[in-house]
Design a protein around this motif. Structure first.
Motif, PDB file in Angstrom:
ATOM      1  N   ARG A   1       8.340 -48.182 -22.971  1.00 45.40           N
ATOM      2  CA  ARG A   1       7.109 -48.629 -22.310  1.00 45.40           C
ATOM      3  C   ARG A   1       6.103 -49.122 -23.351  1.00 45.40           C
ATOM      4  NH1 ARG A   1       5.943 -47.647 -17.208  1.00 45.40           N
ATOM      5  NH2 ARG A   1       3.750 -47.202 -17.603  1.00 45.40           N
ATOM      6  N   ARG A   2       5.974 -48.388 -24.457  1.00 44.44           N
ATOM      7  CA  ARG A   2       5.052 -48.805 -25.528  1.00 44.44           C
ATOM      8  C   ARG A   2       5.486 -50.150 -26.115  1.00 44.44           C
ATOM      9  NH1 ARG A   2       0.792 -46.422 -24.581  1.00 44.44           N
ATOM     10  NH2 ARG A   2       0.925 -44.182 -24.392  1.00 44.44           N
ATOM     11  N   LEU A   3       6.781 -50.272 -26.398  1.00 44.40           N
ATOM     12  CA  LEU A   3       7.285 -51.519 -26.987  1.00 44.40           C
ATOM     13  C   LEU A   3       7.093 -52.709 -26.056  1.00 44.40           C
ATOM     14  CD1 LEU A   3      10.570 -50.202 -28.652  1.00 44.40           C
ATOM     15  CD2 LEU A   3       8.457 -50.908 -29.807  1.00 44.40           C
ATOM     16  N   ASN A   4       7.165 -52.445 -24.759  1.00 41.86           N
ATOM     17  CA  ASN A   4       6.981 -53.512 -23.768  1.00 41.86           C
ATOM     18  C   ASN A   4       5.511 -53.747 -23.437  1.00 41.86           C
ATOM     19  OD1 ASN A   4       9.709 -54.035 -23.560  1.00 41.86           O
ATOM     20  ND2 ASN A   4      10.016 -52.566 -21.898  1.00 41.86           N
ATOM     21  N   GLY A   5       4.635 -52.987 -24.064  1.00 43.96           N
ATOM     22  CA  GLY A   5       3.203 -53.180 -23.865  1.00 43.96           C
ATOM     23  C   GLY A   5       2.662 -52.642 -22.553  1.00 43.96           C
ATOM     24  N   VAL A   6       3.379 -51.743 -21.897  1.00 45.89           N
ATOM     25  CA  VAL A   6       2.905 -51.193 -20.618  1.00 45.89           C
ATOM     26  C   VAL A   6       2.731 -49.672 -20.683  1.00 45.89           C
ATOM     27  CG1 VAL A   6       3.822 -53.053 -19.190  1.00 45.89           C
ATOM     28  CG2 VAL A   6       5.273 -51.088 -19.725  1.00 45.89           C
ATOM     29  N   GLY A   7       2.500 -49.169 -21.871  1.00 45.04           N
ATOM     30  CA  GLY A   7       2.409 -47.720 -22.035  1.00 45.04           C
ATOM     31  C   GLY A   7       1.159 -47.093 -21.478  1.00 45.04           C
ATOM     32  N   GLY A   8       0.029 -47.823 -21.524  1.00 44.13           N
ATOM     33  CA  GLY A   8      -1.230 -47.255 -21.039  1.00 44.13           C
ATOM     34  C   GLY A   8      -1.724 -46.134 -21.940  1.00 44.13           C
ATOM     35  N   ASN A   9      -2.486 -45.222 -21.365  1.00 39.70           N
ATOM     36  CA  ASN A   9      -2.998 -44.080 -22.128  1.00 39.70           C
ATOM     37  C   ASN A   9      -1.849 -43.195 -22.580  1.00 39.70           C
ATOM     38  OD1 ASN A   9      -5.648 -44.903 -21.688  1.00 39.70           O
ATOM     39  ND2 ASN A   9      -5.834 -43.692 -19.820  1.00 39.70           N
ATOM     40  N   SER A  10      -2.112 -42.416 -23.619  1.00 34.38           N
ATOM     41  CA  SER A  10      -1.062 -41.511 -24.103  1.00 34.38           C
ATOM     42  C   SER A  10      -0.679 -40.535 -22.995  1.00 34.38           C
ATOM     43  CB  SER A  10      -1.532 -40.762 -25.345  1.00 34.38           C
ATOM     44  OG  SER A  10      -2.631 -39.937 -25.043  1.00 34.38           O
ATOM     45  N   GLN A  11       0.578 -40.153 -23.008  1.00 38.29           N
ATOM     46  CA  GLN A  11       1.102 -39.264 -21.975  1.00 38.29           C
ATOM     47  C   GLN A  11       1.637 -37.983 -22.597  1.00 38.29           C
ATOM     48  OE1 GLN A  11       3.680 -41.114 -19.064  1.00 38.29           O
ATOM     49  NE2 GLN A  11       2.844 -43.127 -19.563  1.00 38.29           N
ATOM     50  N   GLN A  12       1.452 -36.893 -21.904  1.00 41.57           N
ATOM     51  CA  GLN A  12       1.962 -35.589 -22.314  1.00 41.57           C
ATOM     52  C   GLN A  12       3.036 -35.178 -21.299  1.00 41.57           C
ATOM     53  OE1 GLN A  12       0.493 -34.093 -25.201  1.00 41.57           O
ATOM     54  NE2 GLN A  12      -0.381 -36.153 -25.246  1.00 41.57           N
ATOM     55  N   VAL A  13       4.275 -35.127 -21.740  1.00 46.20           N
ATOM     56  CA  VAL A  13       5.371 -34.716 -20.866  1.00 46.20           C
ATOM     57  C   VAL A  13       5.815 -33.329 -21.338  1.00 46.20           C
ATOM     58  CG1 VAL A  13       7.693 -35.244 -20.032  1.00 46.20           C
ATOM     59  CG2 VAL A  13       6.093 -37.116 -20.555  1.00 46.20           C
ATOM     60  N   VAL A  14       5.460 -32.323 -20.556  1.00 45.01           N
ATOM     61  CA  VAL A  14       5.804 -30.946 -20.906  1.00 45.01           C
ATOM     62  C   VAL A  14       6.897 -30.479 -19.947  1.00 45.01           C
ATOM     63  CG1 VAL A  14       4.951 -28.587 -21.173  1.00 45.01           C
ATOM     64  CG2 VAL A  14       3.466 -30.526 -21.759  1.00 45.01           C
ATOM     65  N   LEU A  15       8.045 -30.191 -20.513  1.00 46.38           N
ATOM     66  CA  LEU A  15       9.201 -29.778 -19.723  1.00 46.38           C
ATOM     67  C   LEU A  15       9.380 -28.267 -19.806  1.00 46.38           C
ATOM     68  CD1 LEU A  15      11.544 -32.671 -20.871  1.00 46.38           C
ATOM     69  CD2 LEU A  15      10.361 -32.475 -18.689  1.00 46.38           C
ATOM     70  N   GLY A  16      10.146 -27.721 -18.900  1.00 46.33           N
ATOM     71  CA  GLY A  16      10.377 -26.286 -18.864  1.00 46.33           C
ATOM     72  C   GLY A  16      11.348 -25.828 -19.946  1.00 46.33           C
ATOM     73  N   HIS A  17      11.256 -24.580 -20.288  1.00 42.05           N
ATOM     74  CA  HIS A  17      12.170 -23.950 -21.240  1.00 42.05           C
ATOM     75  C   HIS A  17      12.876 -22.796 -20.527  1.00 42.05           C
ATOM     76  CE1 HIS A  17       8.680 -21.292 -21.297  1.00 42.05           C
ATOM     77  NE2 HIS A  17       9.532 -20.335 -21.608  1.00 42.05           N
ATOM     78  N   SER A  18      13.872 -22.244 -21.163  1.00 39.63           N
ATOM     79  CA  SER A  18      14.503 -21.045 -20.616  1.00 39.63           C
ATOM     80  C   SER A  18      14.832 -20.090 -21.757  1.00 39.63           C
ATOM     81  CB  SER A  18      15.772 -21.403 -19.831  1.00 39.63           C
ATOM     82  OG  SER A  18      16.718 -22.025 -20.667  1.00 39.63           O
TER      83      SER A  18
END
Length: 177
Positions: A154-171
């Motif tokens: 998305r960043r390389l294509n110029g459509v990233g927008g604001n920074s994103q935080q993707v927090v995934l689950g752990h086990s």
């Protein structure tokens, strides 16, 4: 600000410390990476805070910082054992550190988990070293990689927008260590 893909390191560190405490261990050492790593710092802080909230004063919770490597774990366990005080459990901030700790304990004639319990963090070993049944925090590495690549594209294509935080689950993966 930058994109981030990962887990909630504080929550994961809290869960593994609570697991160790549930076994009745009170003489616990922690070995983490350097404080300039945000993940290492978050893990170290959560280990200490969780121990304290469960009645273990900071002086009982021995802390060592080292390189995030097997060699770092080996050096750290040598430092921990230099005074003759063997902890009941060692919580490591990475599986690589835990490998070095396991080697160091064995070199000192200590058995895991009979003499010292050991945990890792990252969940890397089950696929790499099936003979080492490490208790660890497992991260969804494949989902993390896919999310990171998607954000990068998305960043390389110029459509990233604001920074994103993707927090995934752990086990928490319970092993034999």
């Amino acid at each position: 600000e930058a994109d981030f893909v990962g887990i909630d390191d504080k929550a994961a560190a809290t869960s593994i410390m609570e697991h160790v405490l549930s076994h009745g261990y009170t003489k616990i050492a922690t070995i983490t990476g350097p404080r300039n790593s945000s993940a290492s710092a978050a893990r170290e802080d959560a280990f200490a805070a969780t121990a304290f909230l469960n009645g273990i004063p900071p002086t009982s919770n021995r802390r060592v910082r080292t390189y995030l490597s097997e060699e770092g774990g080996l050096r750290a366990v040598q430092e921990l054992l230099a005074d003759g005080q063997v902890p009941q459990a060692i919580i490591c901030g990475s599986d690589a550190i835990a490998l070095g700790v396991l080697s160091g304990l064995r070199a000192h004639g200590l058995r895991v988990p009979e003499d010292v319990a050991v945990t890792g963090f990252d969940g890397l070993l089950p696929g790499i070293a099936p003979l080492i049944d490490l208790t660890t925090i497992s991260q969804p590495r494949r989902r993390m990689a896919v999310s990171a690549v998607d954000l990068l594209i998305r960043r390389l294509n110029g459509v990233g927008g604001n920074s994103q935080q993707v927090v995934l689950g752990h086990s928490l993966r319970i092993g034999t260590t």
